[in-house]
Design a protein around this motif. Structure first.
Motif, PDB file in Angstrom:
ATOM      1  N   TYR A 159       0.812  -1.217   0.000  1.00 19.71           N
ATOM      2  CA  TYR A 159       0.000   0.000   0.000  1.00 19.71           C
ATOM      3  C   TYR A 159       0.846   1.268   0.000  1.00 19.71           C
ATOM      4  O   TYR A 159       0.459   2.274  -0.591  1.00 19.71           O
ATOM      5  CB  TYR A 159      -1.042  -0.027   1.123  1.00 19.71           C
ATOM      6  CG  TYR A 159      -2.189  -0.922   0.700  1.00 19.71           C
ATOM      7  CD1 TYR A 159      -3.019  -0.553  -0.347  1.00 19.71           C
ATOM      8  CD2 TYR A 159      -2.388  -2.162   1.296  1.00 19.71           C
ATOM      9  CE1 TYR A 159      -4.031  -1.388  -0.792  1.00 19.71           C
ATOM     10  CE2 TYR A 159      -3.405  -3.000   0.861  1.00 19.71           C
ATOM     11  CZ  TYR A 159      -4.225  -2.604  -0.188  1.00 19.71           C
ATOM     12  OH  TYR A 159      -5.219  -3.431  -0.635  1.00 19.71           O
ATOM     13  N   SER A 166      -0.398   5.754  -7.352  1.00 27.31           N
ATOM     14  CA  SER A 166      -1.637   6.518  -7.536  1.00 27.31           C
ATOM     15  C   SER A 166      -1.379   8.016  -7.450  1.00 27.31           C
ATOM     16  O   SER A 166      -1.917   8.792  -8.228  1.00 27.31           O
ATOM     17  CB  SER A 166      -2.681   6.089  -6.506  1.00 27.31           C
ATOM     18  OG  SER A 166      -3.198   4.846  -6.900  1.00 27.31           O
ATOM     19  N   GLY A 189     -12.743  -0.935  -4.496  1.00 21.99           N
ATOM     20  CA  GLY A 189     -11.355  -1.408  -4.455  1.00 21.99           C
ATOM     21  C   GLY A 189     -10.445  -0.210  -4.227  1.00 21.99           C
ATOM     22  O   GLY A 189      -9.383  -0.102  -4.837  1.00 21.99           O
ATOM     23  N   ASN A 195      -6.731   7.806  -3.474  1.00 22.62           N
ATOM     24  CA  ASN A 195      -7.461   8.629  -4.444  1.00 22.62           C
ATOM     25  C   ASN A 195      -8.640   9.344  -3.784  1.00 22.62           C
ATOM     26  O   ASN A 195      -8.939  10.488  -4.121  1.00 22.62           O
ATOM     27  CB  ASN A 195      -7.944   7.757  -5.608  1.00 22.62           C
ATOM     28  CG  ASN A 195      -6.775   7.121  -6.334  1.00 22.62           C
ATOM     29  OD1 ASN A 195      -5.818   7.798  -6.712  1.00 22.62           O
ATOM     30  ND2 ASN A 195      -6.800   5.799  -6.488  1.00 22.62           N
ATOM     31  N   ASP A 212     -13.358  -1.937   0.178  1.00 22.84           N
ATOM     32  CA  ASP A 212     -12.219  -2.827  -0.088  1.00 22.84           C
ATOM     33  C   ASP A 212     -12.233  -3.981   0.905  1.00 22.84           C
ATOM     34  O   ASP A 212     -13.130  -4.086   1.753  1.00 22.84           O
ATOM     35  CB  ASP A 212     -10.881  -2.056   0.000  1.00 22.84           C
ATOM     36  CG  ASP A 212      -9.787  -2.653  -0.889  1.00 22.84           C
ATOM     37  OD1 ASP A 212      -9.393  -3.813  -0.650  1.00 22.84           O
ATOM     38  OD2 ASP A 212      -9.327  -1.966  -1.816  1.00 22.84           O
ATOM     39  N   ARG A 213     -11.223  -4.858   0.813  1.00 19.03           N
ATOM     40  CA  ARG A 213     -11.050  -5.968   1.771  1.00 19.03           C
ATOM     41  C   ARG A 213     -10.731  -5.365   3.140  1.00 19.03           C
ATOM     42  O   ARG A 213     -10.099  -4.298   3.218  1.00 19.03           O
ATOM     43  CB  ARG A 213      -9.868  -6.851   1.375  1.00 19.03           C
ATOM     44  CG  ARG A 213      -9.925  -7.502   0.018  1.00 19.03           C
ATOM     45  CD  ARG A 213      -8.587  -8.155  -0.304  1.00 19.03           C
ATOM     46  NE  ARG A 213      -7.489  -7.206  -0.248  1.00 19.03           N
ATOM     47  CZ  ARG A 213      -6.542  -7.178   0.668  1.00 19.03           C
ATOM     48  NH1 ARG A 213      -6.511  -8.061   1.652  1.00 19.03           N
ATOM     49  NH2 ARG A 213      -5.586  -6.269   0.630  1.00 19.03           N
ATOM     50  N   ILE A 240     -15.757  -7.043  -3.766  1.00 17.54           N
ATOM     51  CA  ILE A 240     -16.272  -6.264  -4.903  1.00 17.54           C
ATOM     52  C   ILE A 240     -17.155  -7.089  -5.838  1.00 17.54           C
ATOM     53  O   ILE A 240     -17.979  -6.537  -6.549  1.00 17.54           O
ATOM     54  CB  ILE A 240     -15.133  -5.602  -5.719  1.00 17.54           C
ATOM     55  CG1 ILE A 240     -14.150  -6.635  -6.263  1.00 17.54           C
ATOM     56  CG2 ILE A 240     -14.387  -4.571  -4.898  1.00 17.54           C
ATOM     57  CD1 ILE A 240     -13.129  -6.051  -7.231  1.00 17.54           C
ATOM     58  N   ALA A 255     -10.582   2.531  -9.609  1.00 19.13           N
ATOM     59  CA  ALA A 255      -9.228   3.071  -9.798  1.00 19.13           C
ATOM     60  C   ALA A 255      -8.222   1.923  -9.759  1.00 19.13           C
ATOM     61  O   ALA A 255      -8.162   1.186  -8.762  1.00 19.13           O
ATOM     62  CB  ALA A 255      -8.909   4.091  -8.700  1.00 19.13           C
ATOM     63  N   HIS A 256      -7.464   1.762 -10.817  1.00 17.02           N
ATOM     64  CA  HIS A 256      -6.486   0.664 -10.909  1.00 17.02           C
ATOM     65  C   HIS A 256      -7.155  -0.663 -10.575  1.00 17.02           C
ATOM     66  O   HIS A 256      -6.596  -1.499  -9.878  1.00 17.02           O
ATOM     67  CB  HIS A 256      -5.298   0.909  -9.950  1.00 17.02           C
ATOM     68  CG  HIS A 256      -4.481   2.097 -10.337  1.00 17.02           C
ATOM     69  ND1 HIS A 256      -4.188   3.119  -9.468  1.00 17.02           N
ATOM     70  CD2 HIS A 256      -3.894   2.433 -11.502  1.00 17.02           C
ATOM     71  CE1 HIS A 256      -3.450   4.030 -10.080  1.00 17.02           C
ATOM     72  NE2 HIS A 256      -3.271   3.627 -11.329  1.00 17.02           N
ATOM     73  N   GLN A 257      -8.360  -0.867 -11.066  1.00 21.44           N
ATOM     74  CA  GLN A 257      -9.140  -2.054 -10.709  1.00 21.44           C
ATOM     75  C   GLN A 257      -9.389  -2.930 -11.930  1.00 21.44           C
ATOM     76  O   GLN A 257      -9.204  -4.141 -11.872  1.00 21.44           O
ATOM     77  CB  GLN A 257     -10.475  -1.602 -10.091  1.00 21.44           C
ATOM     78  CG  GLN A 257     -11.294  -2.690  -9.469  1.00 21.44           C
ATOM     79  CD  GLN A 257     -10.580  -3.406  -8.349  1.00 21.44           C
ATOM     80  OE1 GLN A 257     -10.434  -4.625  -8.380  1.00 21.44           O
ATOM     81  NE2 GLN A 257     -10.098  -2.668  -7.361  1.00 21.44           N
TER      82      GLN A 257
END
Ligand SMILES: C[S@@+](CC[C@H](N)C(=O)[O-])C[C@H]1O[C@@H](n2cnc3c(N)ncnc32)[C@H](O)[C@@H]1O
Length: 355
Positions: A159, A166, A189, A195, A212-213, A240, A255-257
């Motif tokens: 992360y 990001s 996600g 973001n 998210d998770r 998701i 985003a970036h998913q």
């Protein structure tokens, strides 16, 4: 008799020289990585220009190793030499000048600690159609994200570095997309909320839910607290694919998913977004894109080695036009492309649900 065979001219030495950066691509990266690990660029930024002996002493290196490093970084234009004294090269100097050096350093660390070894499983990944490089991370699930918690420190590293990717690329999402009239975004996600926080800072009317998770939402909550945005940015633990999306949002962001999943899975996600978003609301898809003719850009072509070897079996950087086909098939209209202006091929495709 006339010989009608067309003979190709023999390859010249200069044609073959094009192979050098490719043949030694791994070595080029290791020169960059070593210079980052050893602190060469910070040293030259703060105290350069310096002679080779001064560099060796400041980095605690012998003269021979320092010479190997300086030759590598200079030939790669990461450093420059004049009169025997070294300074940062153009790209590194620009990153320091713009304040993006810490972000770039994280990205180099991500390549070194996450992407590099799995990249050697690229041919195997192509042969089998599987993300064969995932064997470097213990676990028996098939996607990288569900394995992050299994290695101490990996979730934190992932992360921190994802945050930098990001931050580097999200100006197109935050500044170039028009958010006037949008009230509540569901960030599907959304990871560590990088973001969501940037959007909330730039657009005071926005409220954002990061879905998210549970493992990702711990860093997300810490970051939201640190940014003092808990009144406008919230979290929602869910899968998701399997869980319903919470209602009350007039925008759904991926985003970036969609780079992670297959076209069929992306269509499923976009249909869920279409059902969840309020009538008249929008979907935003933010990530890197391939050109429509599949000929580039180089960034996407090379980053695709990571996508083929690691995140999931079907991960890849898709073309702009493929995203648009999915959005249309999911029921969105009024499609728009917003291409970023940075050095990465990031952009946003947006579509609207009928009012
Ligand atoms: C590439 S990261 C992108 C994070 C963030 N959107 C960004 O742009 O920095 C993908 C995110 O999707 C999340 N994710 C992957 N599979 C998921 C699932 N089945 N359910 C919920 N989240 C998932 C991961 O935990 C991760 O945070």
């Amino acid at each position: 008799m006339t010989d009608l065979t067309v003979h190709e001219p023999p390859a010249t030495g200069s044609d073959l020289a094009e192979l050098v950066p490719i043949l030694f691509g791994h070595a080029a990266f290791q020169q960059l990585n070593a210079a980052c690990e050893l602190g060469l660029f910070e040293l030259l930024h703060e105290r350069g220009p310096l002679g080779a002996a001064e560099v060796a002493e400041a980095l605690g290196l012998g003269r021979r190793p320092a010479g190997i490093l300086l030759l590598g970084t200079t030939a790669l234009r990461l450093t420059a030499v004049e009169g025997g004294r070294y300074r940062t090269g153009p790209a590194v100097a620009a990153a320091f000048a713009q304040g993006s050096w810490p972000v770039l350093r994280d990205i180099v660390e991500f390549q070194a600690r996450v992407s590099y070894l799995p990249a050697a499983d690229f041919a195997e990944s192509l042969r089998t159609g599987e993300n064969a490089g995932i064997r470097h991370f213990p676990g028996d699930t098939r996607d990288l994200y569900s394995r992050l918690a299994g290695v101490p420190g990996l979730e934190e590293l992932f992360y921190r570095c994802m945050n930098s990717w990001s931050e580097l690329s999200n100006p197109v999402l935050v500044d170039q997309v028009d958010h006037t009239g949008t009230r509540r975004i569901l960030d599907v996600g959304g990871g560590d909320a990088v973001n969501a926080i940037a959007l909330a800072r730039a657009h005071p009317q926005l409220r954002i839910t990061v879905l998210d998770r549970p493992g990702a939402l711990e860093p997300a909550r810490r970051n939201i607290e640190r940014a003092r945005l808990a009144d406008r940015v919230g979290t929602h633990a869910a899968d998701i694919f399997d869980d319903p999306y919470p209602g009350g949002h007039d925008c759904v962001l991926f985003a970036h998913q969609l780079v992670i999943w297959s076209p069929e899975q992306n269509l499923r996600l976009l249909r869920k977004a279409h059902d969840a978003v309020e009538p008249g609301g929008r979907v935003l898809v933010f990530n890197a894109f391939c050109d429509d003719d599949g000929a580039g850009p180089l960034y996407a072509a090379l980053d695709n080695v990571y996508f083929a070897t690691l995140p999931f079996r079907d991960s890849t950087i898709y073309r702009w036009c493929e995203h648009e086909e999915w959005l249309r098939a999911a029921g969105f209209t009024g499609l728009r492309r917003v291409a970023g202006t940075g050095w990465t091929p990031h952009g946003v495709v947006e579509g609207r649900r009928a009012p």
